[in-house]
Design a protein around this motif. Structure first.
Motif, PDB file in Angstrom:
ATOM      1  N   LYS A  36      -4.204   9.020  14.765  1.00  0.00           N
ATOM      2  CA  LYS A  36      -4.926   9.442  13.570  1.00  0.00           C
ATOM      3  C   LYS A  36      -5.030   8.277  12.583  1.00  0.00           C
ATOM      4  O   LYS A  36      -6.091   8.006  12.019  1.00  0.00           O
ATOM      5  N   ARG A  37      -3.912   7.556  12.402  1.00  0.00           N
ATOM      6  CA  ARG A  37      -3.926   6.433  11.459  1.00  0.00           C
ATOM      7  C   ARG A  37      -4.828   5.304  11.957  1.00  0.00           C
ATOM      8  O   ARG A  37      -5.540   4.686  11.183  1.00  0.00           O
ATOM      9  N   ASP A  38      -4.822   5.054  13.264  1.00  0.00           N
ATOM     10  CA  ASP A  38      -5.715   4.029  13.834  1.00  0.00           C
ATOM     11  C   ASP A  38      -7.156   4.361  13.469  1.00  0.00           C
ATOM     12  O   ASP A  38      -7.937   3.495  13.078  1.00  0.00           O
ATOM     13  N   LEU A  86      -0.129   9.559   3.832  1.00  0.00           N
ATOM     14  CA  LEU A  86      -0.809   9.445   2.536  1.00  0.00           C
ATOM     15  C   LEU A  86      -1.318   8.012   2.319  1.00  0.00           C
ATOM     16  O   LEU A  86      -2.420   7.795   1.805  1.00  0.00           O
ATOM     17  N   THR A  87      -0.515   7.017   2.758  1.00  0.00           N
ATOM     18  CA  THR A  87      -0.902   5.613   2.568  1.00  0.00           C
ATOM     19  C   THR A  87      -2.224   5.314   3.269  1.00  0.00           C
ATOM     20  O   THR A  87      -3.069   4.591   2.732  1.00  0.00           O
ATOM     21  N   SER A  88      -2.385   5.882   4.439  1.00  0.00           N
ATOM     22  CA  SER A  88      -3.609   5.617   5.182  1.00  0.00           C
ATOM     23  C   SER A  88      -4.830   6.097   4.383  1.00  0.00           C
ATOM     24  O   SER A  88      -5.873   5.430   4.362  1.00  0.00           O
ATOM     25  N   TYR A 137       0.841  -1.211   0.000  1.00  0.00           N
ATOM     26  CA  TYR A 137       0.000   0.000   0.000  1.00  0.00           C
ATOM     27  C   TYR A 137       0.873   1.257   0.000  1.00  0.00           C
ATOM     28  O   TYR A 137       0.545   2.259  -0.624  1.00  0.00           O
ATOM     29  N   ARG A 138       2.002   1.170   0.682  1.00  0.00           N
ATOM     30  CA  ARG A 138       2.916   2.327   0.717  1.00  0.00           C
ATOM     31  C   ARG A 138       3.467   2.598  -0.692  1.00  0.00           C
ATOM     32  O   ARG A 138       3.626   3.755  -1.086  1.00  0.00           O
ATOM     33  N   CYS A 139       3.764   1.531  -1.442  1.00  0.00           N
ATOM     34  CA  CYS A 139       4.267   1.713  -2.817  1.00  0.00           C
ATOM     35  C   CYS A 139       3.206   2.408  -3.676  1.00  0.00           C
ATOM     36  O   CYS A 139       3.530   3.279  -4.490  1.00  0.00           O
TER      37      CYS A 139
HETATM   38  O1   DC Z   1       1.632  -1.790   8.207  1.00  0.00           O
HETATM   39  P1   DC Z   1       1.987  -0.400   7.688  1.00  0.00           P
HETATM   40  O2   DC Z   1       2.067   0.661   8.753  1.00  0.00           O
HETATM   41  O3   DC Z   1       3.198  -0.423   6.815  1.00  0.00           O
HETATM   42  O4   DC Z   1       0.736   0.009   6.741  1.00  0.00           O
HETATM   43  C1   DC Z   1       0.717   1.221   6.048  1.00  0.00           C
HETATM   44  C2   DC Z   1      -0.715   1.661   5.810  1.00  0.00           C
HETATM   45  O5   DC Z   1      -1.368   0.761   4.919  1.00  0.00           O
HETATM   46  C3   DC Z   1      -1.599   1.778   7.048  1.00  0.00           C
HETATM   47  O6   DC Z   1      -2.267   3.027   7.047  1.00  0.00           O
HETATM   48  C4   DC Z   1      -2.635   0.707   6.896  1.00  0.00           C
HETATM   49  C5   DC Z   1      -2.621   0.352   5.445  1.00  0.00           C
HETATM   50  N1   DC Z   1      -2.779  -1.089   5.224  1.00  0.00           N
HETATM   51  C6   DC Z   1      -4.018  -1.555   4.922  1.00  0.00           C
HETATM   52  O7   DC Z   1      -4.981  -0.774   4.864  1.00  0.00           O
HETATM   53  N2   DC Z   1      -4.213  -2.881   4.672  1.00  0.00           N
HETATM   54  C7   DC Z   1      -3.195  -3.741   4.741  1.00  0.00           C
HETATM   55  N3   DC Z   1      -3.403  -5.043   4.479  1.00  0.00           N
HETATM   56  C8   DC Z   1      -1.901  -3.278   5.086  1.00  0.00           C
HETATM   57  C9   DC Z   1      -1.729  -1.937   5.343  1.00  0.00           C
END
Ligand code: DC
Length: 219
Positions: A174-176, A93-95, A38-40
């Protein structure tokens, strides 16, 4: 060598990736870090200047994204992005990007194809609930936000990176919230997952607890 797949889900900074890495080595399995995937996608969107609110632009980027793992290194379209995907800008941004249904559909399908032959330890947020609902071992790792922020803070300091504990804690909270309130595949514990609260556990204790569950599944 185990031929079944193992799902490890949980919140940001709970230690999923570190535990999955150690367990993969110990069991002759492959660790698939779906967060890195997801980060990529988020990095690709940023590089292409894509507006996450425009479905056509999002689809166009998804069609061009190629993600590869070589050991601990991550490649996006042949560019090494191992560190570039870990900045706090890309984390935030990934979130947002991970909440887009088109992104989830593409990543879920890629994760299911990759793990089809078995032998994977897959860590993420929706692995036990959506990606691999049939996995015989499903773990849900949790920890108090303060414990997770403290670990991330220590990690940064060990690497010599300046860090602000309160800012890290605020980002984690916030991400949670974003991860557990999105409408598509939110972070939830699968009904049959075993929850482990790692707040007061060392990494070794966490991996030992999961190893016992893997051994009990025994296949
Ligand atoms: O595990 P991480 O912190 O590297 O995940 C980055 C973001 O990607 C986080 O905001 C949650 C999201 N993510 C997701 O929604 N579903 C997944 N299977 C893995 C990560």
């Amino acid at each position: 060598m185990r031929t079944f797949n193992i799902a490890i889900d949980g919140t940001s900074g709970v230690g999923k990736s570190s535990a999955a890495d150690l367990l993969a080595q110990a069991n002759g399995m492959i660790h698939l870090d779906t967060g890195a995937m997801y980060r990529c996608v988020a990095l690709a969107m940023k590089q292409a200047g894509v507006n996450p609110d425009c479905p056509e632009e999002v689809s166009r980027v998804l069609d061009t994204v190629r993600i590869r793992f070589l050991g601990k290194r991550v490649y996006l379209n042949d560019q090494e992005v191992t560190d570039a995907i870990r900045t706090s800008e890309i984390s935030n941004l990934t979130s947002r990007v991970a909440a887009l249904p088109a992104v989830r559909k593409a990543m879920t399908s890629l994760q299911q194809q990759t793990t089809a032959a078995g032998g994977y330890i897959v860590d993420g947020r929706d692995i036990g609930s959506v990606v691999l609902p049939q996995a015989p071992v499903k773990i849900f790792l949790s920890a108090r936000p303060e414990a997770r922020a403290r670990r991330r803070y220590d990690e940064y300091r060990q690497k010599g990176i300046e860090a602000d504990y309160s800012q890290i804690l605020e980002d984690i909270q916030k991400r949670d919230w974003q991860d557990s309130h999105r409408s598509t595949a939110p972070l939830v514990k699968a009904g049959d997952a075993v929850e482990i609260d790692t707040s007061d556990m060392t990494l070794d204790q966490v991996t030992a607890a999961i190893q016992r569950l893997i051994d009990a599944a025994g296949k």
